[in-house]
Motif scaffolding. Structure first.
Motif, PDB file in Angstrom:
ATOM      1  N   VAL A   3      66.486  58.596  52.745  1.00  0.00           N
ATOM      2  CA  VAL A   3      66.552  57.164  52.465  1.00  0.00           C
ATOM      3  C   VAL A   3      68.000  56.748  52.207  1.00  0.00           C
ATOM      4  O   VAL A   3      68.498  55.771  52.783  1.00  0.00           O
ATOM      5  CB  VAL A   3      65.663  56.803  51.261  1.00  0.00           C
ATOM      6  CG1 VAL A   3      65.792  55.326  50.912  1.00  0.00           C
ATOM      7  CG2 VAL A   3      64.210  57.155  51.546  1.00  0.00           C
ATOM      8  N   THR A  37      58.291  53.392  47.140  1.00  0.00           N
ATOM      9  CA  THR A  37      58.621  53.623  48.538  1.00  0.00           C
ATOM     10  C   THR A  37      57.346  53.915  49.316  1.00  0.00           C
ATOM     11  O   THR A  37      56.331  54.318  48.742  1.00  0.00           O
ATOM     12  CB  THR A  37      59.594  54.809  48.697  1.00  0.00           C
ATOM     13  OG1 THR A  37      59.060  55.954  48.004  1.00  0.00           O
ATOM     14  CG2 THR A  37      60.959  54.486  48.132  1.00  0.00           C
ATOM     15  N   THR A  52      65.486  54.360  46.406  1.00  0.00           N
ATOM     16  CA  THR A  52      64.837  55.672  46.530  1.00  0.00           C
ATOM     17  C   THR A  52      63.741  55.893  45.489  1.00  0.00           C
ATOM     18  O   THR A  52      63.243  57.011  45.364  1.00  0.00           O
ATOM     19  CB  THR A  52      65.879  56.798  46.386  1.00  0.00           C
ATOM     20  OG1 THR A  52      66.522  56.678  45.106  1.00  0.00           O
ATOM     21  CG2 THR A  52      66.929  56.728  47.476  1.00  0.00           C
ATOM     22  N   ARG A  89      59.854  55.391  55.409  1.00  0.00           N
ATOM     23  CA  ARG A  89      60.962  55.178  54.466  1.00  0.00           C
ATOM     24  C   ARG A  89      62.282  54.965  55.203  1.00  0.00           C
ATOM     25  O   ARG A  89      63.118  54.146  54.788  1.00  0.00           O
ATOM     26  CB  ARG A  89      61.059  56.356  53.495  1.00  0.00           C
ATOM     27  CG  ARG A  89      59.891  56.410  52.510  1.00  0.00           C
ATOM     28  CD  ARG A  89      60.155  57.396  51.396  1.00  0.00           C
ATOM     29  NE  ARG A  89      60.116  58.783  51.831  1.00  0.00           N
ATOM     30  CZ  ARG A  89      59.026  59.550  51.825  1.00  0.00           C
ATOM     31  NH1 ARG A  89      57.865  59.053  51.403  1.00  0.00           N
ATOM     32  NH2 ARG A  89      59.077  60.815  52.208  1.00  0.00           N
ATOM     33  N   GLY A 116      61.047  45.355  50.496  1.00  0.00           N
ATOM     34  CA  GLY A 116      60.299  46.445  49.876  1.00  0.00           C
ATOM     35  C   GLY A 116      58.828  46.166  49.641  1.00  0.00           C
ATOM     36  O   GLY A 116      57.963  46.952  50.073  1.00  0.00           O
TER      37      GLY A 116
END
Length: 286
Positions: free
Chosen positions: A171, A220, A215, A227, A268
């Motif tokens: 990531v 995630t 991270t 990812r 996200g």
């Protein structure tokens, strides 16, 4: 035969890999706090740290006991509290953003959930909300490490080691690679100095971002490929925000103070919703 020092190093490496991810991340963010405060005074006052940490830990303990029936591990609250103390820079020495931010960050873990998981990194959500809701009172850490190679080397060395052992190195590396590539693109489009476009990645805000915020294992998506895709999408969104700022696009003014943090706040949770929805649909079809 392996030397005793080599054997000890391997043993330490294995134990680090088996450790709860929150513990090495706690070490990393504490290291950034100590180095940043000792060399540059980035904290701005220990009262800020005390308030942010105190509210985060108290809220975590209270909500976990109330909603789950037992006290939660406070490592996550510790990480969130330090990150808020480092990243939030209110005007006129205000302290309320640290208290409110701490409460919002931890409460978001218990309220903004889908299929048993919280969608935002807690500090990412709280900082984004404060920046959007109170831009006249709250700013974000912008101080850079400058050309201090030693400080950068220590943080990047430990940072890469830790994200590697918590299996999130892909990531960090994806985001950094995309950031640099997009910095070259911005240099070509805008015409600014290339090093100036790349330099922000060495600053404390970006280091906190790439080593623990983007991270965060709890927020995630579930696959390595996913990812990597999300990290690239966040980098693209961040570059888009910075380009909009270069061309003074009024509609995106609210996003300009902290492009990476606000980009992650947008990308996200959408990625997490899609990932959780696909996982649920896969279970139903079997």
């Amino acid at each position: 035969m392996s030397s005793p020092s080599l054997t000890a190093s391997r043993s330490l490496w294995v134990r680090l890999g088996r450790m709860d991810a929150r513990y090495p991340v706690s070490f990393l963010i504490t290291l950034i706090l100590v180095l940043g405060e000792a060399r540059y005074g980035i904290l701005g006052g220990y009262d800020r740290l005390a308030i942010a940490l105190g509210v985060c830990v108290a809220t975590e303990l209270a909500l976990s006991r109330l909603l789950q029936g037992s006290f939660a591990n406070v490592q996550s609250a510790y990480i969130t509290g330090i990150s808020l103390a480092l990243l939030i820079k209110p005007r006129a020495d205000l302290l309320w953003p640290f208290a409110l931010g701490g409460f919002i960050a931890i409460a978001s873990k218990y309220v903004l959930r889908y299929r048993g998981r919280h969608l935002w990194n807690p500090s990412n959500f709280a900082i984004s909300l404060l920046l959007l809701a109170a831009p006249a009172s709250v700013a974000i850490l912008s101080r850079q490490w400058g050309n201090d190679l030693a400080t950068n080397a220590v943080i990047w060395g430990f940072g890469l080691l830790i994200v590697s052992r918590v299996r999130m190195l892909h990531v960090t590396l994806t985001y950094v690679a995309c950031f640099v590539a997009l910095a070259v693109l911005r240099h070509w489009i805008v015409g600014g100095p290339l090093l100036a476009e790349i330099a922000p990645i060495t600053g404390p805000m970006y280091q906190l971002f790439i080593f623990f915020m983007i991270t965060d294992p709890k927020t995630t998506v579930s696959t390595v490929r996913g990812r990597i895709s999300v990290a690239a999408a966040v980098a693209v969104a961040e570059a888009g925000i910075r380009l909009a700022g270069d061309f003074h696009v009024p509609a995106l003014n609210a996003l300009y103070p902290a492009p990476p943090i606000l980009a992650l706040a947008i990308v996200g949770p959408v990625a997490n919703l899609i990932d959780l929805y696909r996982a649920a649909r896969s279970v139903r079809s079997t």
